[in-house]
Design a protein around this motif. Structure first.
Motif, PDB file in Angstrom:
ATOM      1  N   ALA A  84       0.810  -1.222   0.000  1.00 53.83           N
ATOM      2  CA  ALA A  84       0.000   0.000   0.000  1.00 53.83           C
ATOM      3  C   ALA A  84       0.840   1.268   0.000  1.00 53.83           C
ATOM      4  O   ALA A  84       0.308   2.347  -0.289  1.00 53.83           O
ATOM      5  CB  ALA A  84      -0.952  -0.019   1.203  1.00 53.83           C
ATOM      6  N   VAL A  85       2.147   1.178   0.295  1.00 56.02           N
ATOM      7  CA  VAL A  85       2.965   2.406   0.233  1.00 56.02           C
ATOM      8  C   VAL A  85       2.967   2.974  -1.179  1.00 56.02           C
ATOM      9  O   VAL A  85       3.129   4.180  -1.367  1.00 56.02           O
ATOM     10  CB  VAL A  85       4.439   2.198   0.687  1.00 56.02           C
ATOM     11  N   TYR A  86       2.750   2.118  -2.162  1.00 54.78           N
ATOM     12  CA  TYR A  86       2.768   2.582  -3.555  1.00 54.78           C
ATOM     13  C   TYR A  86       1.554   3.449  -3.910  1.00 54.78           C
ATOM     14  O   TYR A  86       1.534   4.097  -4.956  1.00 54.78           O
ATOM     15  CB  TYR A  86       2.822   1.386  -4.509  1.00 54.78           C
ATOM     16  N   LEU A  87       0.573   3.479  -3.042  1.00 56.17           N
ATOM     17  CA  LEU A  87      -0.638   4.268  -3.351  1.00 56.17           C
ATOM     18  C   LEU A  87      -0.409   5.764  -3.234  1.00 56.17           C
ATOM     19  O   LEU A  87      -1.063   6.553  -3.916  1.00 56.17           O
ATOM     20  CB  LEU A  87      -1.776   3.860  -2.410  1.00 56.17           C
ATOM     21  N   THR A  88       0.493   6.147  -2.346  1.00 53.98           N
ATOM     22  CA  THR A  88       0.642   7.579  -2.056  1.00 53.98           C
ATOM     23  C   THR A  88       2.087   8.052  -2.204  1.00 53.98           C
ATOM     24  O   THR A  88       2.443   9.115  -1.729  1.00 53.98           O
ATOM     25  CB  THR A  88       0.139   7.895  -0.634  1.00 53.98           C
ATOM     26  N   GLN A 109     -13.854 -11.120  -4.176  1.00 54.10           N
ATOM     27  CA  GLN A 109     -14.973 -10.719  -5.024  1.00 54.10           C
ATOM     28  C   GLN A 109     -16.196 -10.504  -4.130  1.00 54.10           C
ATOM     29  O   GLN A 109     -16.247 -11.008  -3.008  1.00 54.10           O
ATOM     30  CB  GLN A 109     -15.255 -11.774  -6.117  1.00 54.10           C
ATOM     31  N   TYR A 110     -17.136  -9.708  -4.657  1.00 54.73           N
ATOM     32  CA  TYR A 110     -18.373  -9.441  -3.951  1.00 54.73           C
ATOM     33  C   TYR A 110     -18.963 -10.753  -3.423  1.00 54.73           C
ATOM     34  O   TYR A 110     -18.908 -11.744  -4.138  1.00 54.73           O
ATOM     35  CB  TYR A 110     -19.360  -8.776  -4.918  1.00 54.73           C
ATOM     36  N   PRO A 111     -19.490 -10.817  -2.214  1.00 62.64           N
ATOM     37  CA  PRO A 111     -19.717  -9.713  -1.277  1.00 62.64           C
ATOM     38  C   PRO A 111     -18.532  -9.386  -0.370  1.00 62.64           C
ATOM     39  O   PRO A 111     -18.663  -8.507   0.465  1.00 62.64           O
ATOM     40  CB  PRO A 111     -20.896 -10.233  -0.449  1.00 62.64           C
ATOM     41  N   SER A 112     -17.401 -10.052  -0.496  1.00 56.50           N
ATOM     42  CA  SER A 112     -16.288  -9.643   0.369  1.00 56.50           C
ATOM     43  C   SER A 112     -15.642  -8.405  -0.256  1.00 56.50           C
ATOM     44  O   SER A 112     -15.531  -8.308  -1.488  1.00 56.50           O
ATOM     45  CB  SER A 112     -15.298 -10.795   0.552  1.00 56.50           C
ATOM     46  N   SER A 113     -15.269  -7.467   0.579  1.00 54.48           N
ATOM     47  CA  SER A 113     -14.770  -6.197   0.047  1.00 54.48           C
ATOM     48  C   SER A 113     -13.421  -5.865   0.680  1.00 54.48           C
ATOM     49  O   SER A 113     -12.994  -6.505   1.636  1.00 54.48           O
ATOM     50  CB  SER A 113     -15.775  -5.085   0.315  1.00 54.48           C
ATOM     51  N   ILE A 114     -12.762  -4.884   0.097  1.00 53.23           N
ATOM     52  CA  ILE A 114     -11.433  -4.469   0.564  1.00 53.23           C
ATOM     53  C   ILE A 114     -11.481  -2.975   0.872  1.00 53.23           C
ATOM     54  O   ILE A 114     -12.031  -2.197   0.097  1.00 53.23           O
ATOM     55  CB  ILE A 114     -10.371  -4.745  -0.527  1.00 53.23           C
ATOM     56  N   ASN A 115     -10.908  -2.597   2.024  1.00 48.57           N
ATOM     57  CA  ASN A 115     -10.858  -1.181   2.385  1.00 48.57           C
ATOM     58  C   ASN A 115      -9.435  -0.653   2.310  1.00 48.57           C
ATOM     59  O   ASN A 115      -8.495  -1.298   2.774  1.00 48.57           O
ATOM     60  CB  ASN A 115     -11.350  -0.982   3.830  1.00 48.57           C
ATOM     61  N   LEU A 116      -9.308   0.532   1.743  1.00 55.14           N
ATOM     62  CA  LEU A 116      -8.046   1.272   1.751  1.00 55.14           C
ATOM     63  C   LEU A 116      -8.310   2.538   2.557  1.00 55.14           C
ATOM     64  O   LEU A 116      -9.153   3.348   2.174  1.00 55.14           O
ATOM     65  CB  LEU A 116      -7.618   1.632   0.328  1.00 55.14           C
ATOM     66  N   THR A 117      -7.635   2.696   3.677  1.00 50.21           N
ATOM     67  CA  THR A 117      -7.957   3.792   4.590  1.00 50.21           C
ATOM     68  C   THR A 117      -6.767   4.726   4.769  1.00 50.21           C
ATOM     69  O   THR A 117      -5.660   4.277   5.038  1.00 50.21           O
ATOM     70  CB  THR A 117      -8.401   3.227   5.951  1.00 50.21           C
ATOM     71  N   LEU A 118      -7.029   6.029   4.606  1.00 45.25           N
ATOM     72  CA  LEU A 118      -5.992   7.059   4.770  1.00 45.25           C
ATOM     73  C   LEU A 118      -6.377   7.990   5.907  1.00 45.25           C
ATOM     74  O   LEU A 118      -7.461   8.575   5.894  1.00 45.25           O
ATOM     75  CB  LEU A 118      -5.872   7.942   3.526  1.00 45.25           C
ATOM     76  N   HIS A 119      -5.459   8.135   6.826  1.00 43.16           N
ATOM     77  CA  HIS A 119      -5.657   9.059   7.930  1.00 43.16           C
ATOM     78  C   HIS A 119      -4.816  10.299   7.625  1.00 43.16           C
ATOM     79  O   HIS A 119      -3.591  10.245   7.666  1.00 43.16           O
ATOM     80  CB  HIS A 119      -5.196   8.364   9.217  1.00 43.16           C
ATOM     81  N   ASP A 229     -10.232  11.829   7.241  1.00 43.57           N
ATOM     82  CA  ASP A 229      -9.866  10.471   6.832  1.00 43.57           C
ATOM     83  C   ASP A 229     -10.655  10.119   5.575  1.00 43.57           C
ATOM     84  O   ASP A 229     -11.800  10.528   5.431  1.00 43.57           O
ATOM     85  CB  ASP A 229     -10.257   9.448   7.910  1.00 43.57           C
ATOM     86  N   ILE A 230     -10.022   9.361   4.715  1.00 48.29           N
ATOM     87  CA  ILE A 230     -10.676   8.898   3.489  1.00 48.29           C
ATOM     88  C   ILE A 230     -10.572   7.377   3.438  1.00 48.29           C
ATOM     89  O   ILE A 230      -9.533   6.808   3.808  1.00 48.29           O
ATOM     90  CB  ILE A 230      -9.985   9.510   2.238  1.00 48.29           C
ATOM     91  N   ARG A 231     -11.650   6.735   3.016  1.00 43.30           N
ATOM     92  CA  ARG A 231     -11.624   5.276   2.843  1.00 43.30           C
ATOM     93  C   ARG A 231     -12.209   4.920   1.473  1.00 43.30           C
ATOM     94  O   ARG A 231     -13.267   5.424   1.098  1.00 43.30           O
ATOM     95  CB  ARG A 231     -12.442   4.613   3.942  1.00 43.30           C
ATOM     96  N   VAL A 232     -11.489   4.092   0.758  1.00 39.15           N
ATOM     97  CA  VAL A 232     -11.991   3.568  -0.517  1.00 39.15           C
ATOM     98  C   VAL A 232     -12.377   2.119  -0.262  1.00 39.15           C
ATOM     99  O   VAL A 232     -11.544   1.333   0.209  1.00 39.15           O
ATOM    100  CB  VAL A 232     -10.905   3.664  -1.618  1.00 39.15           C
ATOM    101  N   THR A 233     -13.635   1.792  -0.496  1.00 36.39           N
ATOM    102  CA  THR A 233     -14.098   0.419  -0.302  1.00 36.39           C
ATOM    103  C   THR A 233     -14.368  -0.204  -1.667  1.00 36.39           C
ATOM    104  O   THR A 233     -15.233   0.266  -2.412  1.00 36.39           O
ATOM    105  CB  THR A 233     -15.380   0.403   0.564  1.00 36.39           C
TER     106      THR A 233
END
Ligand code: NAG
Ligand code: NAG
Length: 450
Positions: A84-88, A109-119, A229-233
């Motif tokens: 995830a360091v590559y995201l920012t 895959q749906y219904p399981s999801s992934i969160n990317l959270t930035l503080h 904070d931002i979260r991408v789900t």
């Protein structure tokens, strides 16, 4: 990546000055930190990342997915990890780095999801959230935000090819006047499987909202653009209508993102032109206009003459000092006093025997002979005075038969000062009271005539 490009939309991005005081008039004026990418180098917490243990993923290079090349994601290998360091981090066109999830083979895959959270570490007023996908863009994903660090996650925007089904939202890109402007919209404009790599998503926080051009007058939208904070789900992958999901095909599908940018200004309510790290390495506003707080969101102590306000384009709304006539350095904001007088600063602990909201008068039982002079004690005699307060000349009100500035003596013809005043009764039969001691009633001369 730092961003200094002027962006469209409204007062967040109009040409604002970075000077909190006008150079010529020396008057305070609204000021704002520059527009930056608030996500730059901010650590992202991903709930799923490929590579532990090492795993294979494949890339389809033709639209039909006929051509494939397969690779290894290995979290321990500096050349093959996709953390995830590559995201920012800093992005270069030449050498693309990206975060990547596990593949559908691992159950992504749906219904399981992934969160990317930035503080972000600080409240920002943001204009855009931008994502650059390295995989195909998802069929369904959502952006959430927090307005306060301890606040709930609030839906910010939905992107879906199935808005109704997945999120229960209509597929619509704008809000009508009169509707709640703090609601997340859903759109299908970025949900196509193509392009297979390099697709962007640009969420503009104000676009399609009626008050966007009048942000100064819209507390709802000011709140809407405030983000800590931002979260991408990531909810559902695009799968190109594949019917046969054998393990080869499943390795084609995963999420990969090369950059997340959050474009905005450090939120200082118009009272600072920059944010700085404080002694605890926390990002805070460098507050002017007699304000303080992480977001310049309160008046400094002793600057409580009027309520705190945001700066606007025509008024800096700086905090003003209390008037304590030099007798105190402490005050609080008193709403009733403000309503009554237009000045809300109520002084505390006035020195030199002064009192009143502005330390403007003498304390009880003190008087001031002339304005500008010190307050002096009344020192009214507690036995001979009607009360302890004197008049402005220091004269006390005396009980019957009592006299003197401080009411400490009996009038001629009176004697024996007591709580009831001075007595006019002779102490000895036939005594001529005028010749008796006014205080004791004891007669020195000619007292006894019998
Ligand atoms: C992912 O984010 C959503 C929305 O904030 C939340 O409801 C969910 O619990 C999160 N899941 C994880 C595993 O953190
Ligand atoms: C901005 O909002 C204020 C308060 O709601 C309103 O009085 C004013 O007319 C609006 N200005 C514009 C240009 O819409």
């Amino acid at each position: 990546m730092r961003c200094c490009v002027p962006l469209v939309l409204s007062l967040l991005t109009v040409c604002v000055t970075d000077k909190c005081v006008d150079d010529v008039t020396h008057r305070p004026q609204r000021c704002m930190p520059e527009l930056v990418n608030a996500a730059f180098n901010v650590p992202v917490v991903a709930t799923n990342t490929c590579g532990s243990p090492p795993e294979e993923y494949c890339v389809q290079t033709g639209v039909t997915g006929v051509t494939k090349s397969c690779h290894i994601c290995d979290a321990r290998d500096p050349r093959q990890h996709h953390s995830a360091v590559y995201l920012t981090d800093y992005n270069t066109q030449a050498d693309t780095t990206w975060w990547q999830s596990q593949t559908m083979l691992a159950g992504v895959q749906y219904p399981s999801s992934i969160n990317l959270t930035l503080h972000l570490g600080k409240a920002f007023a943001i204009t855009h959230v931008r994502l650059k996908f390295h995989s195909s863009r998802p069929e369904s994903f959502a952006i959430y935000k927090r307005t306060r660090e301890d606040g709930p996650w609030i839906p910010y925007q939905y992107y879906s090819g199935s808005c109704e089904k997945t999120y229960g939202k209509v597929n619509r890109g704008f809000i009508r006047a009169g509707e709640d402007e703090q609601q997340a919209l859903c759109t299908d404009e970025f949900s196509d499987i193509s392009p297979l790599t390099g697709g962007n998503v640009d969420f503009s926080t104000l676009e399609g909202r009626p008050s966007a051009n009048n942000l100064s007058n819209s507390p709802e939208l000011q709140d809407w653009v405030t983000v800590t904070d931002i979260r991408v789900t990531l909810n559902r992958l695009n799968t190109n209508g594949d019917k046969k999901f054998n393990s080869k095909v499943l390795k084609l599908y995963y999420y990969a993102i090369s950059d997340i940018a959050v474009i905005g200004r450090c939120k200082c309510n118009g009272h600072a032109s920059k944010c700085v790290k404080n002694e605890y390495s926390k990002l805070v506003c460098d507050c002017k206009h007699n304000t303080e707080g992480d977001d310049c969101n309160v008046c400094k102590p002793f600057y409580n003459d009027r309520p705190w306000r945001r700066a606007t384009s025509d008024d800096a709304n700086e905090c003003l000092p209390c008037n304590c006539n030099g007798k105190s350095s402490e005050c609080y904001f008193d709403p009733a006093l403000y309503r009554a007088t237009g000045h809300g600063g109520h002084c505390r602990n006035c020195a030199d025997n002064t009192d009143g909201p502005n330390c403007e008068r003498c304390s009880d039982n003190y008087y001031r002979a002339r304005s500008g002079q010190r307050c002096l004690p009344c020192s009214c005699n507690p036995v001979g005075s009607l009360n302890t307060q004197c008049d402005i000349t220091g004269r006390c009100g005396c009980k019957p038969g009592v006299m003197g500035h401080k009411c400490d003596r009996c009038q001629p013809g009176y004697h024996s000062l007591t709580k009831a005043g001075c007595s006019s009764q002779p102490t000895s039969p036939g005594a001529r009271t005028q010749e008796c001691d006014v205080n004791t009633g004891h007669c020195e001369r000619y007292c006894i005539v019998t």
